[in-house]
Motif scaffolding. Structure first.
Motif, PDB file in Angstrom:
ATOM      1  N   SER A   1       0.802  -1.180  -0.001  1.00 29.50           N
ATOM      2  CA  SER A   1       0.067  -0.037   0.036  1.00 29.50           C
ATOM      3  C   SER A   1       0.684   1.222   0.089  1.00 29.50           C
ATOM      4  CB  SER A   1      -0.961   0.199   1.211  1.00 29.50           C
ATOM      5  OG  SER A   1      -0.416  -0.108   2.330  1.00 29.50           O
ATOM      6  N   ILE A   2       2.085   1.204   0.931  1.00 27.72           N
ATOM      7  CA  ILE A   2       2.935   2.419   0.838  1.00 27.72           C
ATOM      8  C   ILE A   2       3.473   2.678  -0.584  1.00 27.72           C
ATOM      9  CG2 ILE A   2       5.123   3.329   1.797  1.00 27.72           C
ATOM     10  CD1 ILE A   2       4.362   1.843   4.167  1.00 27.72           C
TER      11      ILE A   2
ATOM     12  N   ARG B   1       8.837  10.051   1.164  1.00 29.12           N
ATOM     13  CA  ARG B   1       7.920  10.057   2.038  1.00 29.12           C
ATOM     14  C   ARG B   1       7.377   8.599   2.208  1.00 29.12           C
ATOM     15  NH1 ARG B   1       3.869  14.536  -0.867  1.00 29.12           N
ATOM     16  NH2 ARG B   1       4.474  16.211   0.329  1.00 29.12           N
ATOM     17  N   GLY B   2       7.255   7.757   1.046  1.00 27.67           N
ATOM     18  CA  GLY B   2       7.124   6.427   1.309  1.00 27.67           C
ATOM     19  C   GLY B   2       7.935   5.703   2.211  1.00 27.67           C
ATOM     20  N   TYR B   3       9.250   5.879   2.113  1.00 29.37           N
ATOM     21  CA  TYR B   3      10.518   5.163   2.734  1.00 29.37           C
ATOM     22  C   TYR B   3      10.193   5.596   4.421  1.00 29.37           C
ATOM     23  CZ  TYR B   3      14.819   3.787   4.431  1.00 29.37           C
ATOM     24  OH  TYR B   3      15.908   3.102   5.182  1.00 29.37           O
TER      25      TYR B   3
ATOM     26  N   ASN C   1       7.135   6.143   6.028  1.00 25.60           N
ATOM     27  CA  ASN C   1       6.043   5.581   6.417  1.00 25.60           C
ATOM     28  C   ASN C   1       6.318   4.084   6.454  1.00 25.60           C
ATOM     29  OD1 ASN C   1       4.298   7.592   6.367  1.00 25.60           O
ATOM     30  ND2 ASN C   1       3.585   7.381   4.127  1.00 25.60           N
ATOM     31  N   LEU C   2       7.258   3.599   5.606  1.00 24.33           N
ATOM     32  CA  LEU C   2       7.540   2.334   5.534  1.00 24.33           C
ATOM     33  C   LEU C   2       8.497   1.817   6.983  1.00 24.33           C
ATOM     34  CD1 LEU C   2       7.948  -0.709   4.236  1.00 24.33           C
ATOM     35  CD2 LEU C   2      10.023   0.175   3.357  1.00 24.33           C
ATOM     36  N   MET C   3       9.444   2.797   7.208  1.00 22.34           N
ATOM     37  CA  MET C   3      10.320   2.669   8.741  1.00 22.34           C
ATOM     38  C   MET C   3       9.389   2.667   9.788  1.00 22.34           C
ATOM     39  SD  MET C   3      13.371   2.394   7.832  1.00 22.34           S
ATOM     40  CE  MET C   3      12.992   1.419   6.174  1.00 22.34           C
ATOM     41  N   LYS C   4       8.357   3.649   9.750  1.00 22.42           N
ATOM     42  CA  LYS C   4       7.533   3.363  10.883  1.00 22.42           C
ATOM     43  C   LYS C   4       6.630   2.004  10.803  1.00 22.42           C
ATOM     44  CE  LYS C   4       5.935   8.314  10.786  1.00 22.42           C
ATOM     45  NZ  LYS C   4       5.166   9.036  10.100  1.00 22.42           N
ATOM     46  N   LYS C   5       6.356   1.466   9.909  1.00 24.08           N
ATOM     47  CA  LYS C   5       5.397   0.304  10.000  1.00 24.08           C
ATOM     48  C   LYS C   5       6.507  -0.737  10.357  1.00 24.08           C
ATOM     49  CE  LYS C   5       1.564   1.194   8.317  1.00 24.08           C
ATOM     50  NZ  LYS C   5       0.164   1.079   8.889  1.00 24.08           N
ATOM     51  N   LEU C   6       7.784  -0.710  10.002  1.00 18.92           N
ATOM     52  CA  LEU C   6       8.687  -1.682  10.223  1.00 18.92           C
ATOM     53  C   LEU C   6       9.304  -1.686  11.691  1.00 18.92           C
ATOM     54  CD1 LEU C   6      10.695  -1.984   7.009  1.00 18.92           C
ATOM     55  CD2 LEU C   6       8.648  -3.294   7.796  1.00 18.92           C
ATOM     56  N   LYS C   7       9.154  -0.605  12.308  1.00 20.31           N
ATOM     57  CA  LYS C   7       9.693  -0.200  13.698  1.00 20.31           C
ATOM     58  C   LYS C   7       9.435  -1.400  14.627  1.00 20.31           C
ATOM     59  CE  LYS C   7      10.899   3.836  16.045  1.00 20.31           C
ATOM     60  NZ  LYS C   7      10.742   5.081  16.165  1.00 20.31           N
ATOM     61  N   PRO C   8       8.365  -2.065  14.708  1.00 17.29           N
ATOM     62  CA  PRO C   8       7.960  -3.212  15.794  1.00 17.29           C
ATOM     63  C   PRO C   8       9.111  -4.390  15.273  1.00 17.29           C
ATOM     64  CG  PRO C   8       5.920  -2.419  14.852  1.00 17.29           C
ATOM     65  CD  PRO C   8       7.116  -1.935  13.945  1.00 17.29           C
ATOM     66  N   LEU C   9       9.480  -4.526  14.106  1.00 12.67           N
ATOM     67  CA  LEU C   9      10.535  -5.458  13.718  1.00 12.67           C
ATOM     68  C   LEU C   9      11.945  -5.288  14.104  1.00 12.67           C
ATOM     69  CD1 LEU C   9       9.260  -6.624  10.178  1.00 12.67           C
ATOM     70  CD2 LEU C   9       8.927  -7.756  12.207  1.00 12.67           C
ATOM     71  N   ARG C  10      12.026  -4.028  14.403  1.00 14.58           N
ATOM     72  CA  ARG C  10      13.507  -3.557  14.414  1.00 14.58           C
ATOM     73  C   ARG C  10      14.061  -4.230  15.797  1.00 14.58           C
ATOM     74  NH1 ARG C  10      15.449  -1.642  10.652  1.00 14.58           N
ATOM     75  NH2 ARG C  10      14.275  -0.180   9.213  1.00 14.58           N
ATOM     76  N   PRO C  11      15.092  -5.008  15.789  1.00 10.07           N
ATOM     77  CA  PRO C  11      15.647  -5.662  16.498  1.00 10.07           C
ATOM     78  C   PRO C  11      16.271  -4.839  17.654  1.00 10.07           C
ATOM     79  CG  PRO C  11      17.256  -5.455  14.717  1.00 10.07           C
ATOM     80  CD  PRO C  11      16.147  -5.068  14.483  1.00 10.07           C
ATOM     81  N   VAL C  12      15.757  -5.434  19.246  1.00 12.87           N
ATOM     82  CA  VAL C  12      16.630  -4.843  20.214  1.00 12.87           C
ATOM     83  C   VAL C  12      17.813  -5.570  20.139  1.00 12.87           C
ATOM     84  CG1 VAL C  12      14.324  -4.417  21.528  1.00 12.87           C
ATOM     85  CG2 VAL C  12      15.442  -6.597  21.588  1.00 12.87           C
ATOM     86  N   GLN C  13      18.657  -4.970  21.100  1.00  8.57           N
ATOM     87  CA  GLN C  13      20.197  -5.252  20.943  1.00  8.57           C
ATOM     88  C   GLN C  13      20.264  -7.060  20.868  1.00  8.57           C
ATOM     89  OE1 GLN C  13      22.064  -2.993  19.774  1.00  8.57           O
ATOM     90  NE2 GLN C  13      23.600  -4.556  19.597  1.00  8.57           N
ATOM     91  N   THR C  14      19.651  -7.596  21.935  1.00 10.73           N
ATOM     92  CA  THR C  14      19.877  -8.790  21.943  1.00 10.73           C
ATOM     93  C   THR C  14      19.350  -9.901  20.954  1.00 10.73           C
ATOM     94  OG1 THR C  14      17.521  -9.078  23.178  1.00 10.73           O
ATOM     95  CG2 THR C  14      19.486  -8.993  24.634  1.00 10.73           C
ATOM     96  N   ASN C  15      18.005  -9.434  20.163  1.00 13.38           N
ATOM     97  CA  ASN C  15      17.495 -10.168  19.145  1.00 13.38           C
ATOM     98  C   ASN C  15      18.606 -10.079  18.218  1.00 13.38           C
ATOM     99  OD1 ASN C  15      15.144 -11.044  20.026  1.00 13.38           O
ATOM    100  ND2 ASN C  15      13.968  -9.916  18.521  1.00 13.38           N
TER     101      ASN C  15
END
Lengths: 520, 184
Positions: free
Chosen positions: A396-397, A492-494, A496-510
């Motif tokens: 969609s983005i 702009r799209g990028y 929005n995409l970064m926002k959507k992908l934020k939950p997938l961003r690894p915390v350090q341990t992951n």
């Protein structure tokens, strides 16, 4: 016509031996050497599945004749020490007369009555009529140059292999002989699934259907009475069971061999129509739930099959999928075996009404735990769903960005064009193929069931989806071009995409876990 | 190379503190094609390391020297990610003016020949609102942008990064520190 080419003796079934050699064998030798054969070596997916189904029907009937009935424990014994080949060979010899491919009265899987029937005795069609890979009538096929007026003669073995695949996978549609249209084959527009063992004998044990209940008859076509024209014109009838389904003559065919035993022409008519039975789905067909409906699993253009993999796995609530019964039969055997991994063959032909679209054959190695436990399957389901959600966000983005890079970006036609541009571009296959690279490892980790492994699987999958999203977005950038307007849309799209992908961003341990895995 | 960039910016900052005349000369050099104003040579040429007249690194040095002289406000080390584009985004957010976006879009579409002109315009805008930027990052990007032999993908990568920086700053009330993937 003299009888010739008996399936029991003539080498027609392509097999791959355990040493890697590929050769053609007759049915008797196939069952004698079932332990030495690693798998069937047919290259056309519809024919491959149809040949396995033929062997399963023979095995089932032979065991019914010799054993009467059997339990899972018996199947396990045969799996471990080999099929009772004596019983099967004896059965085949008993029915030898029904296995002549060319026979004046009872040709194998054909209808001799077509030679006399008023509607067909004067008509003949090219043999390509039953070859799913060949062009005939008004259906063009890329790379195929069959010509209806001067068909190339082909060997008996080849036409037989084509016939088996055709009868199982033919789509419903116009026939205009004996009946104007006819029902589809048992596996029309289906991605059939089959569990594979390390030898043909193991595969047959694993995929073998349950004994036929006493008082009920489920006969393959060679044990049934010869089909008459009246039967061909009768109303569709449901299959009496798997043996009937696996060998149903969904079209009436009569091969016309020349003097060299090759086939150029045949007679053709409507067959013994197969009626749908919701209560008895095909043993090799799986269904996924879509908007409260069950949708039979097939091969969709540009859609990687692993996206439908959860459909093959057990679903405790039955809300997401209905796996093929053959997987359930395999699971009941696997529960007593100490194997960590199970191979699945997914093969078949997709069609849209009477138009054949594509055939495919894929093989997956799944951890046994996933096939046996609904909980493990649910984990994988969550992962696949997550991959789909991320992809939908990208889609969609990206469509929005593509529309913004075009004139009149707010017009609905522009938006439609942008969506089409995305759908026909390379982003989709790139995304799913990038994610698929980590799927095997993730499934292995899910299979162990350890909580530390589940954490690892989480980390790897999130990394994989991020990498896949990155790859897909790069291809969107390529499609956008480099005009300032496109750069603005991309930026702009990028974001929005970064926002959507934020939950997938690894915390350090992951991140560390995923890194460690990559190095391992 | 990176040290040279930092050294050059440090040199410009020293000029700002101690040599107002040199800064005026550099500011005047913007009225000429890059590297074609001899009075600016003493302040820039030694960083060009005897490169030929049209070398993109040499041209970038002269462009950046002129721009710095117009608006001598180098971003602090803490604001290392404060590129020209993100500063412009910040400016647009402050002013809520669509014309800044138009100028930025024009800048993205500029070719090597008219790029300095567009840069001068946007730097003037930043100077009006006293918004700093990282000149070292600008110098690095210009050295590629002004190079006619540079890979087109590199140039596109820079423009893409600028666009992302601009819109990120436009959205975010505080500049994000998350680095963008650098395609170079």
């Amino acid at each position: 016509m003299n009888k010739s080419f008996n399936l029991l003796d003539e080498p027609w079934l392509p097999v791959r031996l355990q040493n890697g050699q590929v050769c053609d064998l007759g049915l008797l030798e196939v069952f004698q050497r079932a332990g030495e054969i690693s798998a069937l070596a047919e290259t056309a997916p519809p024919s491959l599945i149809a040949q396995y189904r033929l062997l399963l029907a023979i095995t089932h009937r032979a065991l019914s004749r010799s054993e009467g009935s059997w339990t899972d424990a018996d199947r396990l014994r045969w799996y471990q020490s080999g099929l009772p080949s004596e019983a099967i060979l004896d059965y085949l010899e008993h029915w030898r007369d029904r296995f002549w491919l060319f026979h004046p009265g009872q040709p194998f899987m054909q209808v001799a009555a077509l030679a006399e029937a008023e509607e067909t005795r004067e008509k003949q069609k090219p043999w390509a009529q039953i070859s799913l890979a060949s062009a005939n009538g008004n259906t063009p096929v890329v790379f195929d140059h069959s010509c209806d007026l001067t068909p190339q003669p082909t060997s008996a073995a080849n036409v037989l292999r084509a016939l088996l695949g055709f009868l199982q996978f033919t789509p419903g549609g116009l026939v205009k002989t004996l009946r104007s249209s006819d029902k589809a084959g048992a596996l029309a527009n289906t991605a059939a699934v089959l569990p594979l063992g390390s030898s043909l004998a193991e595969t047959l044990c694993m995929a073998l259907h349950a004994p036929t209940p006493s008082g009920h008859e489920d006969l393959p076509c060679w044990e049934q009475e010869l089909p008459s024209v009246a039967q061909l014109q009768a109303a569709p009838r449901p299959a009496s069971g798997p043996n009937d389904r696996y060998t149903r003559q969904t079209r009436a065919v009569l091969l016309l061999p020349d003097e060299q035993g090759q086939v150029q022409w045949l007679r053709f008519a409507a067959g013994i129509a197969l009626a749908d039975d919701v209560q008895a789905p095909d043993p090799m067909a799986s269904y996924r739930v879509s908007k409260q409906n069950l949708v039979r699993l097939s091969f969709t253009e540009g859609r990687a099959f692993w996206r439908d993999l959860p459909t093959l796995l057990p679903d405790a609530e039955g809300k997401a999928s209905q796996p093929a019964p053959v997987l359930h039969w395999a699971a009941s055997l696997l529960a007593n075996l100490a194997t960590n991994e199970q191979s699945l063959l997914v093969a078949g032909l997709a069609s849209d009404q009477a138009k054949l679209l594509r055939w495919r054959s894929e093989r997956f190695n799944l951890p046994t735990a996933l096939l046996l436990s609904p909980e493990g399957a649910e984990e994988l389901r969550v992962y696949v769903r997550q991959a789909e959600e991320v992809f939908n966000d990208i889609r969609s983005i990206a469509a929005r960005a593509l529309a913004e890079s075009m004139p009149e970006s707010e017009h609905k036609d522009t938006k439609t064009r942008a969506r089409n541009l995305f759908d026909t571009g390379s982003a989709t296959p790139l995304y799913f193929s990038a994610a698929e690279r980590s799927l095997g490892r993730v499934m292995d980790l899910l299979g162990t069931g350890n909580s530390s492994d589940l954490d690892k699987a989480d980390a790897i999958w999130q990394q994989a989806l991020l990498a896949a999203a990155d790859t897909a977005w790069q291809s969107v950038c390529d499609a956008l071009g480099d005009s300032p307007k496109a750069l603005r849309a991309e930026a702009r799209g990028y974001m929005n995409l970064m926002k959507k992908l934020k939950p997938l961003r690894p915390v350090q341990t992951n991140h560390a876990v995923a890194e460690e895995e990559t190095q391992a | 190379m990176s040290d040279t960039k930092q050294d050059f910016i440090a040199h410009l900052e020293r000029l700002r503190e101690r040599d107002r005349g040199a800064v005026a000369v550099l500011r005047r050099s913007l009225g000429f094609p890059p590297g074609a104003y001899p009075p600016a040579y003493p302040h820039v040429e030694r960083f060009a390391a005897e490169r030929h007249a049209n070398d993109s690194w040499r041209l970038a040095l002269y462009v950046v020297a002129g721009l710095y002289a117009c608006h001598p406000k180098q971003a602090s080390k803490k604001q290392a990610s404060k590129t020209l584009a993100s500063s412009l985004g910040e400016l647009m957010r402050k002013r809520e003016s669509g014309s800044i976006e138009q100028r930025f879009i024009a800048l993205l579409g500029a070719d090597a020949e008219n790029l300095p002109v567009y840069l001068r315009q946007v730097i003037t805008l930043l100077a009006a609102d006293d918004i700093s930027l990282d000149y070292a990052a600008l110098l690095k990007d210009l050295a590629t942008w002004l190079n006619p032999k540079a890979d087109a993908d590199w140039r596109d990568g820079i423009r893409q990064r600028w666009a992302r920086d601009f819109y990120r700053a436009l959205e975010a009330p505080t500049p994000e520190t998350e680095p963008t993937p650098d395609n170079n």
